[in-house]
Design an enzyme around this catalytic site. Structure first.
Site, PDB file in Angstrom:
ATOM      1  CG  ASN A   2      46.812 -16.581 -18.059  1.00 55.86           C
ATOM      2  OD1 ASN A   2      45.997 -15.764 -17.625  1.00 55.86           O
ATOM      3  ND2 ASN A   2      48.055 -16.629 -17.626  1.00 55.86           N
TER       4      ASN A   2
ATOM      5  CD  GLU B 108      48.077  -8.938  -8.915  1.00 56.93           C
ATOM      6  OE1 GLU B 108      49.176  -9.462  -9.140  1.00 56.93           O
ATOM      7  OE2 GLU B 108      47.707  -8.599  -7.783  1.00 56.93           O
TER       8      GLU B 108
ATOM      9  CB  CYS C 105      51.353 -14.441 -14.663  1.00 62.46           C
ATOM     10  SG  CYS C 105      50.366 -15.028 -13.279  1.00 62.46           S
TER      11      CYS C 105
END
Ligand code: NAP
Length: 470
Positions: A149, A244, A278
Site C-alpha cells: 500500500n 508494523e 494501516c
C-alpha cells in the site's frame, strides 16, 4: 525491472507480472527470485559489512542526500509509476514521493547523530578509577519486508535508516507493487559498496522463511498484515524484529466536538487510498446526541468524493488493489447489513472499485469493525459518553493510531491516557503521520517503532568500552 544482488542487476527467465488495478493491464514485470538468489544476497550483504563500516558517516549522509535529490528530480515519473502499479490516486502518489524524499533527507541528517554516551562508572561499587563510554555499532544485515500500500515510502523507512546506521540491507518488496521501489534501488545501490544494497523479488511464501530464519541476517523489519507478522515473530526466534502491522483505528466524536472538523477528518481518514491504509479511520464512534447530525454530514461529504481513474488529479477514490480485495469488502459489508447495520450511501462494487460507503447502526461485534476492513468504509457505532466510546475504541486486538474530536480538555486527556494505541490524535484523524514522529502500534498492531530516529535506534547495538585509569 531487475533484482539487485552483490552490486549487480540480476534478471531471471521466470517473471511476475504487475497489474494496474484500475484496468487490470500489465504495467511491468519483475524477475521471480528464489531461495538461491536470496542466499547470494545474504552472503553479499555480509561481505559488504567491512567496506560499509569504513565509509565515514559524512559520506553516507551525502549519499542519502544525493539519492533524495535524484528522487526529487524524477518525482513525476515516480508518482505516475506508483499510481500505475497500486491504483493510488495520483495526488496521493505525489504525497508519497514527497514523503519518501523527506524520509531520505531525515536519514541523511540522522546518520550524523549516531553516538553513545559516557558512563559515570565511579558511581557504582568497584567503579572508582574507571572511565566508560558506549559506541553505537551497526547490527550488520537488515532484512526488510514491505507491503503493497505504500510501496515506496515504507521501504525507504527501512532502507535509509539501515544504511544511515551502516547496515547492509536486503529488501523483499510486495510483488503486487514492486516497480517504483526497484527504480529507486537502481539509483541507490551504486552509492554504496557492492552487496550493501540488495533486493530479491521472490514470493513471501517461498523465500520469507529463509529470510526470517537466516542466521546471517541480524534484524527483520517487517510491515504488513497481522497474519504474516505473527508467522514472522514465531519463525524469527531470537532475531531482533520490528513489526508494523494492521490497524483498526477509531475516530471518536463527542457531543462537544466541532462536527465539521470531525467529518472532514473522518472523510479524509476513511477514503484515503480507498481505505487501504494501516492508519485509515476504520471505526467512527459517535456520541448518540450528535450522531444524526454527524451521519447526515458524513453522507453529504461522502457523496462529493470523486471516484475514477487514479491518474486523474481530481480523483479522490480509485480502485482497490485487486478484485479479491474489493469482493472481500463487499462480503463484509453484506454481512453487517444482514446483522442490522443501515446503509446510508455507497455499498456498490464494480470490478476492483468499491464506492465510498457510510453505514449506521453498526455494532462492535460485526466483522466489519472487529477485524481490519481494507476498503473505503465509514461505519458509525453510536455510544453514550466518553467512557463507552473509549471502551469500544479499546475493544479490538488492534492498537495502531486513534483519534478523538472534542472541545473538552478533560475528555481529550482521558482519551490520551486510556486509549490503548501507539498514538492518540486530538482533533485530527489517525491518518496523520510525519516521517520524523515515532510510529508503531500496540497490541496486535505490532512492536517497535519507525520514524527515522526511532528506526535507527533499533538498527544499532550498544557496545561498552571501559578504561582502567589507575
Ligand atoms: P501482507 O500480505 O502481510 O504482505 C506484506 C509483505 O509480506 C509482502 O512483501 C509479502 O510478500 C510478504 N510475505 C508474505 N508471506 C510471507 C512470509 N511467509 N514470510 C515473509 N514475508 C511474507 O500485507 P499486504 O496485504 O501487502 O499489506 C496490507 C497489510 O499491511 C494491512 O494489514 C495493513 O494494515 C498493513 N500495513 C501496516 C503498516 C504499519 O505501518 N503498521 C503500514 C502499511 C500496511 P508477497 O507480496 O510475495 O506475498
Amino acid at each position: 525491472m531487475q533484482m539487485i544482488i552483490d552490486g549487480k542487476m540480476v534478471d531471471k527467465k521466470e517473471k511476475i507480472k504487475v497489474f494496474n488495478p484500475a484496468n487490470d493491464e500489465v504495467v511491468g514485470q519483475v524477475p521471480l527470485g528464489n531461495k538461491n538468489d536470496l542466499k547470494k544476497a545474504i552472503m553479499a550483504a555480509n561481505r559488504s559489512k567491512k567496506d560499509l563500516n569504513e565509509i565515514s558517516s559524512r559520506k553516507i549522509s551525502m549519499a542519502l542526500d544525493d539519492i533524495a535529490q535524484e528522487l526529487s528530480k524524477n518525482w513525476k515519473d515516480f508518482s505516475r509509476s506508483l499510481t500505475l502499479e497500486s491504483g493510488k490516486p495520483i495526488k496521493a502518489s505525489r504525497d508519497e514521493v514527497k514523503r519518501s524524499i523527506e524520509t531520505l533527507k531525515l536519514s541523511a541528517e540522522e546518520s550524523k547523530r549516531i553516538y553513545g554516551e559516557t558512563i559515570p562508572l565511579d558511581a557504582g561499587i568497584g567503579g572508582k578509577g574507571f572511565i566508560g563510554f558506549t559506541l553505537k555499532i551497526p547490527l550488520g544485515v537488515v532484512g526488510a519486508i514491505t507491503p503493497f500500500n505504500y510501496p515506496l515510502n515504507l521501504a525507504v523507512h527501512k532502507l535509509a535508516p539501515a544504511l544511515a546506521a551502516k547496515n547492509a540491507v536486503i529488501l523483499k518488496p510486495s510483488l503486487q507493487a514492486p516497480l517504483s521501489i526497484l527504480k529507486l534501488l537502481e539509483i541507490m545501490y551504486p552509492y554504496f559498496p557492492d552487496g550493501a544494497v540488495n533486493t530479491v523479488t521472490g514470493r513471501g511464501s517461498e523465500i520469507g522463511e529463509e529470510m526470517v530464519t537466516s542466521e546471517y541476517i541480524d534484524k527483520i523489519s517487517f510491515t504488513g498484515s497481522v497474519e504474516t507478522g505473527k508467522l514472522i515473530s514465531r519463525q524469527a526466534s531470537m532475531k531482533k524484529i520490528t513489526l508494523e502491522l494492521g490497524g483498526n483505528d477509531p475516530l471518536i466524536v463527542l457531543e462537544d466536538a466541532d462536527l465539521e472538523k470531525a467529518v472532514e477528518g473522518a472523510v479524509r481518514g476513511s477514503y484515503l487510498y480507498a481505505g487501504q491504509v494501516c492508519i485509515a479511520v476504520k471505526r467512527l464512534i459517535v456520541d448518540e446526541k450528535v450522531a444524526d447530525e454527524f451521519s447526515a454530514l458524513m453522507v453529504k461529504e461522502t457523496r462529493k468524493m470523486k471516484i475514477g481513474d487514479p491518474l486523474d488529479p481530481k480523483t479522490d477514490v480509485g480502485p482497490l488493489i485487486d478484485e479479491k480485495a474489493a469482493s472481500d469488502v463487499e462480503k463484509v459489508v453484506a454481512e453487517a447489513l444482514n446483522e442490522g447495520a443501515e446503509l446510508l450511501c455507497g455499498g456498490k462494487r464494480e470490478g476492483n472499485y468499491y464506492s465510498p460507503t457510510v453505514l449506521d447502526q453498526v455494532t462492535p461485534s460485526m466483522k466489519l469493525v472487529s477485524e481490519e476492513t481494507f476498503g473505503p468504509i465509514s461505519p458509525i457505532i453510536r455510544v453514550n459518553g466518553v467512557d463507552e466510546a473509549i471502551q469500544i475504541a479499546n475493544s479490538t486486538p488492534y492498537g495502531l493510531q486513534s483519534s478523538i474530536f472534542t472541545s473538552n480538555i478533560h475528555h481529550a486527556m482521558q482519551a490520551a491516557k486510556e486509549i490503548e494505541a501507539g498514538s492518540v490524535m486530538i482533533n485530527k484523524q489517525s491518518t496523520f503521520r510525519t516521517d520524523n514522529m515515532p510510529f508503531g502500534g500496540f497490541k496486535m498492531s505490532g512492536m517497535g517503532k519507525e520514524g527515522v530516529k526511532y528506526a535507527v535506534e533499533d538498527m544499532v547495538r550498544t557496545k561498552l568500552v571501559v578504561i582502567n585509569t589507575s
